[in-house]
Write an enzyme that holds these catalytic residues in place. Structure first.
Site, short mmCIF file in Angstrom:
data_model
loop_
_atom_site.label_atom_id
_atom_site.label_comp_id
_atom_site.label_asym_id
_atom_site.label_seq_id
_atom_site.Cartn_x
_atom_site.Cartn_y
_atom_site.Cartn_z
N ARG A 37 0.82 -1.22 0.00
CA ARG A 37 0.00 0.00 0.00
C ARG A 37 0.86 1.27 0.00
O ARG A 37 0.42 2.30 -0.50
CB ARG A 37 -0.95 0.00 1.19
CG ARG A 37 -2.16 -0.87 0.94
CD ARG A 37 -3.11 -0.87 2.11
NE ARG A 37 -4.39 -1.45 1.72
CZ ARG A 37 -5.21 -2.08 2.56
NH1 ARG A 37 -4.90 -2.19 3.83
NH2 ARG A 37 -6.36 -2.55 2.13
N LYS A 202 -14.00 -14.11 5.85
CA LYS A 202 -15.14 -13.22 6.17
C LYS A 202 -16.35 -13.69 5.34
O LYS A 202 -16.73 -13.07 4.35
CB LYS A 202 -14.80 -11.77 5.83
CG LYS A 202 -13.62 -11.20 6.63
CD LYS A 202 -13.26 -9.80 6.11
CE LYS A 202 -11.96 -9.29 6.66
NZ LYS A 202 -11.39 -8.18 5.87
N GLY A 360 -6.87 -7.23 0.96
CA GLY A 360 -5.64 -7.05 1.72
C GLY A 360 -4.90 -8.36 1.90
O GLY A 360 -3.70 -8.48 1.62
N GLY A 384 -12.44 -4.84 0.97
CA GLY A 384 -13.85 -4.47 1.15
C GLY A 384 -14.29 -3.49 0.07
O GLY A 384 -15.39 -3.62 -0.49
N1 LIG Z 1 -10.49 -22.92 5.46
C1 LIG Z 1 -10.21 -21.82 6.16
N2 LIG Z 1 -10.51 -21.76 7.48
C2 LIG Z 1 -10.21 -20.67 8.20
N3 LIG Z 1 -9.61 -19.55 7.70
C3 LIG Z 1 -9.31 -19.56 6.40
C4 LIG Z 1 -9.59 -20.69 5.57
N4 LIG Z 1 -9.16 -20.39 4.32
C5 LIG Z 1 -8.62 -19.16 4.37
N5 LIG Z 1 -8.69 -18.65 5.61
C6 LIG Z 1 -8.16 -17.38 6.12
O1 LIG Z 1 -8.80 -16.29 5.50
C7 LIG Z 1 -8.03 -15.14 5.79
C8 LIG Z 1 -8.26 -14.06 4.76
O2 LIG Z 1 -9.63 -13.82 4.67
P1 LIG Z 1 -10.25 -12.43 4.19
O3 LIG Z 1 -9.90 -11.36 5.19
O4 LIG Z 1 -11.69 -12.71 3.98
O5 LIG Z 1 -9.50 -12.15 2.79
P2 LIG Z 1 -9.13 -10.74 2.06
O6 LIG Z 1 -8.44 -9.82 3.05
O7 LIG Z 1 -8.24 -11.13 0.92
O8 LIG Z 1 -10.45 -10.16 1.62
C9 LIG Z 1 -6.59 -15.61 5.80
O9 LIG Z 1 -5.98 -15.14 6.99
C10 LIG Z 1 -6.71 -17.15 5.76
O10 LIG Z 1 -5.87 -17.78 6.72
O1 LIG Z 2 -7.51 -2.77 5.17
C1 LIG Z 2 -8.50 -2.21 4.71
O2 LIG Z 2 -9.55 -2.90 4.16
P1 LIG Z 2 -9.50 -4.43 3.52
O3 LIG Z 2 -8.96 -5.39 4.58
O4 LIG Z 2 -10.95 -4.70 3.21
O5 LIG Z 2 -8.65 -4.37 2.27
C2 LIG Z 2 -8.62 -0.71 4.63
O6 LIG Z 2 -7.45 -0.06 5.11
C3 LIG Z 2 -9.85 -0.25 5.41
O7 LIG Z 2 -9.69 -0.49 6.76
P2 LIG Z 2 -10.99 -0.66 7.69
O8 LIG Z 2 -11.70 -1.91 7.24
O9 LIG Z 2 -10.45 -0.75 9.11
O10 LIG Z 2 -11.85 0.58 7.49
#
Ligand SMILES: Nc1ncnc2c1ncn2[C@@H]1O[C@H](COP(=O)(O)OP(=O)(O)O)[C@@H](O)[C@H]1O
Ligand SMILES: O=C(OP(=O)(O)O)[C@H](O)COP(=O)(O)O
Length: 405
Positions: A37, A202, A360, A384
């Site tokens: 970033r 998520k 992210g 997001g």
């Molecule tokens: N089968 C699973 N069970 C639990 N966690 C998982 C599984 N597959 C992936 N993950 C976790 O999902 C996390 C990322 O999810 P998320 O925040 O939704 O992705 P992004 O930030 O790319 O949108 C990673 O830390 C990974 O370890």
């Molecule tokens: O890491 C971020 O979002 P992302 O994990 O959805 O890519 C942005 O910096 C937004 O952060 P926030 O979800 O705490 O508002």
């Protein structure tokens, strides 16, 4: 109305320009583990520096509780930014008040200051418009113009993202422009076959995007934590894997609708089951109708897609003309569960067309697994934000810059 771009601000030499970046980088023991970033913010910053502006960078980091918290200080980012820009970056220990004012007053043309984490002030994220506007007014005193370039936060209604844009001449930076350019191609005229790969943890946050994508895509590949809600919905036993039980009816409706629309939802046929959530857990590759048939039985956790599934996903991805991927296919942070994510990432690098990585953790995953950013058509800095864009939602941080979805 269309997005106001940098040129609309006119010559910036000698003007003090506030630049709202998203420098929310992952940190481990105060060390930046992925500076993507920061790098993504450089083109706009360099353009302003070269144009002779006095540059005041503001950003959030993490989710502190509206008060100073050393764990979320931007100080390590100031140092990294200085290294990447190849020039000094003054760091101010507060975003507003005397420390910020002094740092800004000392800037000469082409100089850069980074102010401390915006979210150390409760006004940044307050739901109360008056509290937020009051904080935005304090920020506005620090500059003559605002360049908004934090794509990762454009889905947030926050003082520096929305309110500040109404108080100063404002425009989008080149990162936001570049992100929109690519995401717009995904929504307006994606070349078919168009495949979307979803994963991550998520689950309920991301199921909504499927609703919007179903009429638009050719194929949906489901991996990561969310696959288990689908498998459970189909009647499979899933051990202790991630499950959002209340989403089962939603998932069933998606499966029905996909059938009616002729969209293929590809679910895994095999999964890497583990005795626990750790790198030294016992593991077993199981077909999806036998996930509990291991020595760890119902205690088993599904932490990655299996090799047969990874091969099918890779083939579908490679034969697509447009691919969007959000969410790792498994717990890539632990080596025994990284193979699925690696196979997906590798296949994206081989797409003859547009391959976009959003999110992210997905972006951090491809870098952690050794892929270069350039190997992909685009790596979005917003997880997001890019999903909400694909969902067709109004994004307040873009609307503040004149954009209409
Ligand atoms: N089968 C699973 N069970 C639990 N966690 C998982 C599984 N597959 C992936 N993950 C976790 O999902 C996390 C990322 O999810 P998320 O925040 O939704 O992705 P992004 O930030 O790319 O949108 C990673 O830390 C990974 O370890
Ligand atoms: O890491 C971020 O979002 P992302 O994990 O959805 O890519 C942005 O910096 C937004 O952060 P926030 O979800 O705490 O508002």
């Amino acid at each position: 109305m269309t997005l106001r771009t940098l040129d609309t601000l006119g010559p910036l030499a000698g003007r003090t320009v506030i630049v709202r970046c998203d420098l929310n980088v992952p940190l481990k023991d105060g060390v930046i583990t992925d500076d993507g970033r920061v790098r993504a913010s450089l083109p706009t910053l360099n353009r302003l520096i070269d144009g002779g502006a006095r540059v005041v960078v503001v950003s959030h980091l993490g989710r502190p509780d509206g008060a100073p918290d050393a764990r979320y200080s931007l100080a390590p980012v100031a140092q990294r930014l200085s290294e990447l820009l190849g020039k000094p970056v003054t760091f101010a220990s507060d975003t507003v008040g005397a420390a910020a004012q002094e740092a800004v007053a000392a800037l000469e043309d082409g100089d850069v200051a980074l102010l401390e984490n915006l979210r150390f002030n409760a006004g940044e994220t307050s739901k109360d418009v008056e509290v937020r506007s009051a904080f935005a007014a304090q920020l506005a005193e620090l500059g003559d113009a605002l360049v908004s370039d934090g794509f990762g936060v454009v889905h947030r209604e926050q003082a520096s993202v929305t309110d500040l844009a109404a108080l100063l001449p404002s425009a989008a930076g080149t990162l936001i422009e570049a992100e929109l350019d690519v995401l717009d191609r995904l929504t307006s005229s994606p070349e078919k076959p168009y495949t979307v790969v979803l994963g991550g943890s998520k689950v309920s946050d991301k199921l909504g995007v499927i609703d919007h994508l179903l009429p638009r895509v050719s194929t949906l590949l489901i991996g990561g934590g969310m696959l288990f809600t689908f498998l459970k919905a189909q009647g499979h036993a899933i051990g202790s894997s991630l499950l959002e039980e209340d989403q089962i009816p939603v998932v069933l409706e998606y499966l029905e609708r996909a059938k009616a629309l002729g969209v293929e939802i590809v679910l895994p046929t095999d999964v890497v089951m583990a005795s626990g959530f750790s790198a030294d857990a016992e593991t077993a590759v199981q077909p999806v109708d036998a996930l509990e048939d291991t020595s760890f039985g119902a205690k088993g956790l599904g932490l990655d897609i299996g090799p047969a599934t990874a091969a099918v996903f890779a083939e579908r991805i490679r034969s697509s003309k447009t691919v969007f991927w959000n969410g790792p296919a498994g717990v890539f942070e632990l080596a025994p569960f990284a193979a699925g994510t690696k196979a997906v990432a590798q296949a994206l690098t081989e797409v003859d067309g547009l391959a976009v990585v959003g999110g992210g953790d997905s972006a951090a995953a491809v870098r952690a697994l050794g892929f270069a950013d350039e190997a992909f058509g685009h790596i979005s800095t917003g997880g997001g934000a890019s999903l909400e864009f694909l969902e067709g939602k109004a994004l307040p941080g873009l609307e503040a810059l004149g954009w209409e979805a």
